[in-house]
Design an enzyme around this catalytic site. Structure first.
Site, PDB file in Angstrom:
ATOM      1  N   ASP A  13      19.776 -26.012  17.761  1.00  0.00           N
ATOM      2  CA  ASP A  13      18.535 -25.322  18.124  1.00  0.00           C
ATOM      3  C   ASP A  13      18.537 -24.829  19.566  1.00  0.00           C
ATOM      4  OD1 ASP A  13      17.693 -26.023  15.546  1.00  0.00           O
ATOM      5  OD2 ASP A  13      17.057 -27.973  16.269  1.00  0.00           O
ATOM      6  N   LYS A  16      20.859 -20.123  19.080  1.00  0.00           N
ATOM      7  CA  LYS A  16      22.039 -19.383  18.597  1.00  0.00           C
ATOM      8  C   LYS A  16      21.622 -18.096  17.901  1.00  0.00           C
ATOM      9  CE  LYS A  16      23.309 -23.194  16.349  1.00  0.00           C
ATOM     10  NZ  LYS A  16      22.416 -24.218  16.925  1.00  0.00           N
ATOM     11  N   ALA A  39      21.280 -25.518   8.605  1.00  0.00           N
ATOM     12  CA  ALA A  39      21.026 -24.715   9.805  1.00  0.00           C
ATOM     13  C   ALA A  39      19.709 -23.952   9.669  1.00  0.00           C
ATOM     14  CB  ALA A  39      22.164 -23.723  10.013  1.00  0.00           C
ATOM     15  N   GLY A  40      19.087 -23.695  10.808  1.00  0.00           N
ATOM     16  CA  GLY A  40      17.883 -22.863  10.833  1.00  0.00           C
ATOM     17  C   GLY A  40      17.923 -22.041  12.102  1.00  0.00           C
ATOM     18  N   HIS A  41      18.349 -20.788  11.979  1.00  0.00           N
ATOM     19  CA  HIS A  41      18.473 -19.918  13.153  1.00  0.00           C
ATOM     20  C   HIS A  41      17.326 -18.906  13.148  1.00  0.00           C
ATOM     21  CE1 HIS A  41      23.129 -20.617  13.548  1.00  0.00           C
ATOM     22  NE2 HIS A  41      22.431 -21.735  13.484  1.00  0.00           N
ATOM     23  N   THR A 130      18.925 -33.421   6.840  1.00  0.00           N
ATOM     24  CA  THR A 130      17.987 -32.408   6.347  1.00  0.00           C
ATOM     25  C   THR A 130      17.763 -32.554   4.839  1.00  0.00           C
ATOM     26  OG1 THR A 130      19.828 -30.899   5.996  1.00  0.00           O
ATOM     27  CG2 THR A 130      18.688 -30.721   8.116  1.00  0.00           C
ATOM     28  N   ARG A 144      38.416 -34.163  -3.071  1.00  0.00           N
ATOM     29  CA  ARG A 144      39.102 -33.245  -3.997  1.00  0.00           C
ATOM     30  C   ARG A 144      38.459 -33.149  -5.377  1.00  0.00           C
ATOM     31  NH1 ARG A 144      44.276 -36.322  -2.279  1.00  0.00           N
ATOM     32  NH2 ARG A 144      42.582 -37.802  -2.172  1.00  0.00           N
ATOM     33  N   GLN A 224      25.794 -25.444  13.720  1.00  0.00           N
ATOM     34  CA  GLN A 224      25.172 -26.544  14.474  1.00  0.00           C
ATOM     35  C   GLN A 224      25.677 -26.605  15.906  1.00  0.00           C
ATOM     36  OE1 GLN A 224      26.031 -27.268  11.056  1.00  0.00           O
ATOM     37  NE2 GLN A 224      23.854 -27.197  10.545  1.00  0.00           N
ATOM     38  N   GLY A 302      10.913 -28.519   9.605  1.00  0.00           N
ATOM     39  CA  GLY A 302       9.590 -28.575  10.238  1.00  0.00           C
ATOM     40  C   GLY A 302       9.347 -29.858  11.033  1.00  0.00           C
ATOM     41  N   ASP A 333      12.023 -20.450  30.418  1.00  0.00           N
ATOM     42  CA  ASP A 333      10.571 -20.240  30.531  1.00  0.00           C
ATOM     43  C   ASP A 333       9.781 -21.474  30.109  1.00  0.00           C
ATOM     44  OD1 ASP A 333      11.833 -19.306  28.004  1.00  0.00           O
ATOM     45  OD2 ASP A 333       9.751 -19.149  27.315  1.00  0.00           O
ATOM     46  N   SER A 413      18.078 -16.671  29.123  1.00  0.00           N
ATOM     47  CA  SER A 413      17.073 -16.221  28.157  1.00  0.00           C
ATOM     48  C   SER A 413      15.706 -16.767  28.545  1.00  0.00           C
ATOM     49  CB  SER A 413      17.495 -16.719  26.773  1.00  0.00           C
ATOM     50  OG  SER A 413      16.452 -16.575  25.860  1.00  0.00           O
ATOM     51  N   GLY A 415      12.687 -15.777  26.666  1.00  0.00           N
ATOM     52  CA  GLY A 415      11.731 -15.469  25.608  1.00  0.00           C
ATOM     53  C   GLY A 415      12.461 -15.363  24.283  1.00  0.00           C
TER      54      GLY A 415
HETATM   55  P1  GDP Z   1      19.201 -22.079  16.667  1.00  0.00           P
HETATM   56  O1  GDP Z   1      19.222 -23.014  15.498  1.00  0.00           O
HETATM   57  O2  GDP Z   1      20.176 -22.451  17.720  1.00  0.00           O
HETATM   58  O3  GDP Z   1      19.343 -20.641  16.240  1.00  0.00           O
HETATM   59  O4  GDP Z   1      17.778 -22.230  17.330  1.00  0.00           O
HETATM   60  P2  GDP Z   1      16.359 -22.281  16.557  1.00  0.00           P
HETATM   61  O5  GDP Z   1      16.044 -20.936  16.066  1.00  0.00           O
HETATM   62  O6  GDP Z   1      16.328 -23.385  15.565  1.00  0.00           O
HETATM   63  O7  GDP Z   1      15.423 -22.750  17.744  1.00  0.00           O
HETATM   64  C1  GDP Z   1      15.279 -21.999  18.902  1.00  0.00           C
HETATM   65  C2  GDP Z   1      13.815 -21.584  19.019  1.00  0.00           C
HETATM   66  O8  GDP Z   1      13.571 -21.123  20.342  1.00  0.00           O
HETATM   67  C3  GDP Z   1      13.429 -20.425  18.110  1.00  0.00           C
HETATM   68  O9  GDP Z   1      12.090 -20.585  17.742  1.00  0.00           O
HETATM   69  C4  GDP Z   1      13.606 -19.201  18.999  1.00  0.00           C
HETATM   70  O10 GDP Z   1      12.762 -18.127  18.598  1.00  0.00           O
HETATM   71  C5  GDP Z   1      13.184 -19.747  20.324  1.00  0.00           C
HETATM   72  N1  GDP Z   1      13.853 -19.172  21.506  1.00  0.00           N
HETATM   73  C6  GDP Z   1      15.135 -18.766  21.668  1.00  0.00           C
HETATM   74  N2  GDP Z   1      15.364 -18.421  22.953  1.00  0.00           N
HETATM   75  C7  GDP Z   1      14.206 -18.610  23.614  1.00  0.00           C
HETATM   76  C8  GDP Z   1      13.814 -18.474  24.984  1.00  0.00           C
HETATM   77  O11 GDP Z   1      14.594 -18.133  25.864  1.00  0.00           O
HETATM   78  N3  GDP Z   1      12.529 -18.799  25.311  1.00  0.00           N
HETATM   79  C9  GDP Z   1      11.638 -19.234  24.358  1.00  0.00           C
HETATM   80  N4  GDP Z   1      10.409 -19.540  24.759  1.00  0.00           N
HETATM   81  N5  GDP Z   1      11.976 -19.374  23.063  1.00  0.00           N
HETATM   82  C10 GDP Z   1      13.232 -19.081  22.707  1.00  0.00           C
HETATM   83  P1  IMO Z   2      20.612 -25.483  13.782  1.00  0.00           P
HETATM   84  O1  IMO Z   2      21.382 -24.426  13.086  1.00  0.00           O
HETATM   85  C1  IMO Z   2      19.297 -29.498  14.560  1.00  0.00           C
HETATM   86  C2  IMO Z   2      20.976 -32.677  12.084  1.00  0.00           C
HETATM   87  C3  IMO Z   2      19.971 -33.358  11.172  1.00  0.00           C
HETATM   88  C4  IMO Z   2      20.547 -34.767  11.183  1.00  0.00           C
HETATM   89  C5  IMO Z   2      22.049 -34.523  11.196  1.00  0.00           C
HETATM   90  C6  IMO Z   2      22.715 -34.602   9.837  1.00  0.00           C
HETATM   91  O2  IMO Z   2      19.178 -25.191  13.610  1.00  0.00           O
HETATM   92  O3  IMO Z   2      21.067 -25.759  15.140  1.00  0.00           O
HETATM   93  P2  IMO Z   2      22.725 -32.954   7.765  1.00  0.00           P
HETATM   94  O4  IMO Z   2      21.616 -32.419   6.914  1.00  0.00           O
HETATM   95  O5  IMO Z   2      23.520 -31.912   8.448  1.00  0.00           O
HETATM   96  O6  IMO Z   2      23.593 -33.940   7.031  1.00  0.00           O
HETATM   97  O7  IMO Z   2      21.990 -33.828   8.905  1.00  0.00           O
HETATM   98  O8  IMO Z   2      22.230 -33.218  11.723  1.00  0.00           O
HETATM   99  N1  IMO Z   2      21.044 -31.211  11.949  1.00  0.00           N
HETATM  100  C7  IMO Z   2      20.474 -30.358  12.803  1.00  0.00           C
HETATM  101  N2  IMO Z   2      19.703 -30.578  13.888  1.00  0.00           N
HETATM  102  N3  IMO Z   2      19.608 -28.232  14.216  1.00  0.00           N
HETATM  103  C8  IMO Z   2      20.414 -27.993  13.147  1.00  0.00           C
HETATM  104  O9  IMO Z   2      20.869 -26.772  12.855  1.00  0.00           O
HETATM  105  C9  IMO Z   2      20.858 -29.080  12.357  1.00  0.00           C
HETATM  106  N4  IMO Z   2      21.623 -29.199  11.258  1.00  0.00           N
HETATM  107  C10 IMO Z   2      21.740 -30.513  11.017  1.00  0.00           C
HETATM  108  O10 IMO Z   2      18.676 -33.301  11.709  1.00  0.00           O
HETATM  109  O11 IMO Z   2      20.199 -35.411  12.367  1.00  0.00           O
HETATM  110 MG    MG Z   3      17.857 -24.265  14.531  1.00  0.00          MG
END
Ligand code: GDP
Ligand code: IMO
Ligand code: MG
Length: 430
Positions: A13, A16, A39-41, A130, A144, A224, A302, A333, A413, A415
């Site tokens: 998080d 990325k 993952a949740g990007h 997750t 395997r 991740q 969530g 920020d 970054s 925002g």
């Molecule tokens: P990822 O999994 O690495 O892609 O990151 P996530 O999307 O899960 O979490 C990053 C959160 O921070 C998202 O809600 C982005 O919209 C937000 N975000 C990314 N860069 C910035 C930043 O520079 N400032 C702020 N305030 N939010 C950011």
């Molecule tokens: P992004 O793409 C944050 C964490 C889970 C748990 C551990 C193992 O948003 O960066 P899993 O379901 O992979 O077996 O869970 O890894 N985890 C993450 N934490 N961001 C993620 O992806 C994650 N993907 C897995 O919370 O602790």
């Molecule tokens: Mg994420």
């Protein structure tokens, strides 16, 4: 070399999605090499918000080719849903997304096994996964007995492998579901998912090697962060794959000689979701402030993210194990009005100073962070585009992190959208 790996340096998080959406403009191909729907990007632009789980963020940049490579575990139901959601929002996916025939698939029994293990032994065995079936699917791959997309696309092979898996796992699955019900559900889904997935499936290793041969620009996006790496993360509180740059080779079928630079993304503070050690965690009002201002809630589950101070040994370990040449700092920020700010520069364990992130489980759990305290700063306008215009203490914070980490940030970054970024270097990432 026309390829770059973009990866997270902390526990995920780091932003990325945003950074790939920004830098992916320069790429021809954007590729996921590990992980799965865990993952949740998040990508925010033009007032719209997208959360991508399996598909690289490059899909939101018109005309880019996106690849889900063999190192990724794909849930047929999740990918179907993700593609449909994108298409409903006018994002063209067909002809732009390619999924490796060799990618292993997640089935409902993997999710049952994931949840069963999480709930089995109480706090001691809980990872806080997750529950998307990631661990059990990678376990089947290594054992395997996994089922790959190519196997799924051949009905007879699939039926045989499904039976093998159901019987191997029956002794656990039967505690939670009926094998007959599960089989019927999986086969019924396969009837419509197989023709749906067929046009996306291909030999993505060949696709990528041909692209690299033609000097196309390829960006590899980790799912991740490095501290969740199965080898170099906070084992066992990790995910079941290797987000580190070295895993691009095995995860894509691209040789190490084809990998160019490595770009690491670091958040200006630290977050983590799930169980496991986090030395700089703040369980106080400052932690709550970071969570509220940074909207630190899991993009996939969530769950509230645990928040804490910037942990330099964590990022230094990432720089080392990934061979990171350039860094990006995100969410500066969010630190506005946090005063003072602390930076963890080392740890103390049993009276000894540890400059490196330790490998011992006991040391990681019990070490005390050693902090350097720096003055805070007020609000940062997301309109700023020049480093010199940042509040003076924000500039000092960035420069201090660079000094502690021994590397420069090429982007800062401030925002969510890709415009809300300061470029601090003219050097190309390619
Ligand atoms: P990822 O999994 O690495 O892609 O990151 P996530 O999307 O899960 O979490 C990053 C959160 O921070 C998202 O809600 C982005 O919209 C937000 N975000 C990314 N860069 C910035 C930043 O520079 N400032 C702020 N305030 N939010 C950011
Ligand atoms: P992004 O793409 C944050 C964490 C889970 C748990 C551990 C193992 O948003 O960066 P899993 O379901 O992979 O077996 O869970 O890894 N985890 C993450 N934490 N961001 C993620 O992806 C994650 N993907 C897995 O919370 O602790
Ligand atoms: Mg994420």
């Amino acid at each position: 070399m026309p390829s770059v790996v973009v990866l997270g340096t902390q526990w995920g998080d780091e932003g990325k999605g945003k950074i790939v959406h920004l830098l992916g403009k320069q790429a021809d191909y954007i590729v996921r090499y590990q992980g799965g729907p865990n993952a949740g990007h998040t990508v925010v632009f033009d007032g719209k918000k997208f959360v991508l789980h399996l598909i690289p963020a490059g899909i939101l940049i018109p005309k880019k080719i996106c690849v889900i490579a063999n190192g990724v575990v794909v849930d047929p139901l999740s990918i179907h849903e993700e593609i449909k959601l994108l298409e409903q929002r006018d994002i063209k996916v067909k002809g732009r997304l390619f999924i490796s025939e060799l990618a292993h698939l997640i089935f409902p029994y993997h999710k049952i096994l994931d949840a069963a293990k999480e709930d089995a032994g109480g706090k001691s065995t809980k990872i806080g996964t997750t529950r998307k079936g990631i661990g059990p699917t990678y376990a089947d791959k290594v054992e395997r007995v996994g089922i790959r997309l190519i196997d799924y696309l051949e009905p007879d092979t699939f039926s045989r492998l499904l039976e093998q898996n159901l019987s191997l796992k029956a002794h656990i699955i039967e505690k939670y579901s009926s094998i007959d019900k599960l089989r019927a559900e999986i086969l019924e889904q396969a009837e419509y998912l197989r023709p749906f997935l067929q046009p996306f499936a291909c030999d993505t290793s060949k696709l990528l090697n041909e692209a690299l041969h033609k000097k196309k620009k390829v960006m590899f996006e980790s799912a991740q962060g490095t501290l969740l790496d199965i080898d170099f993360g906070t084992y066992p509180y990790v995910t079941s794959s290797n987000p580190i740059a070295g895993s691009v080779g095995a995860g894509c079928g691209v040789g190490p000689s084809k990998i160019g630079s490595v770009l690491g993304i670091a958040k200006a503070y630290t977050t983590r979701v799930g169980e496991g050690p986090m030395p700089t965690e703040l369980k106080d009002a400052v932690g709550e402030q970071l969570r509220a201002t940074g909207q630190e809630f899991g993009a996939t589950t969530g769950r509230p993210r645990r928040c804490g101070w910037f942990d330099a040994p964590v990022v230094r370990r990432s720089i080392m194990v990934n061979g990171i040449k350039d860094l990006v700092l995100t969410k500066i920020d969010v630190l506005a009005n946090v005063d003072p700010i602390k930076i963890c520069v080392a740890y103390k364990y049993k009276g000894k100073l540890l400059k490196d992130f330790p490998n011992s489980r006991a040391a990681i759990m019990e070490c005390e962070p050693v902090y350097e305290t720096v003055p805070g700063f007020g609000a940062i306008s997301s309109e700023l585009r020049n480093f010199k215009d940042l509040p003076s203490n924000a500039k000092k914070y960035v420069l201090r992190l660079e000094k502690i980490l021994g590397l420069k940030f090429t982007l800062v970054s401030l925002g969510k959208s890709r415009d809300e970024t300061i470029s601090t270097s003219k050097k190309s990432i390619w």
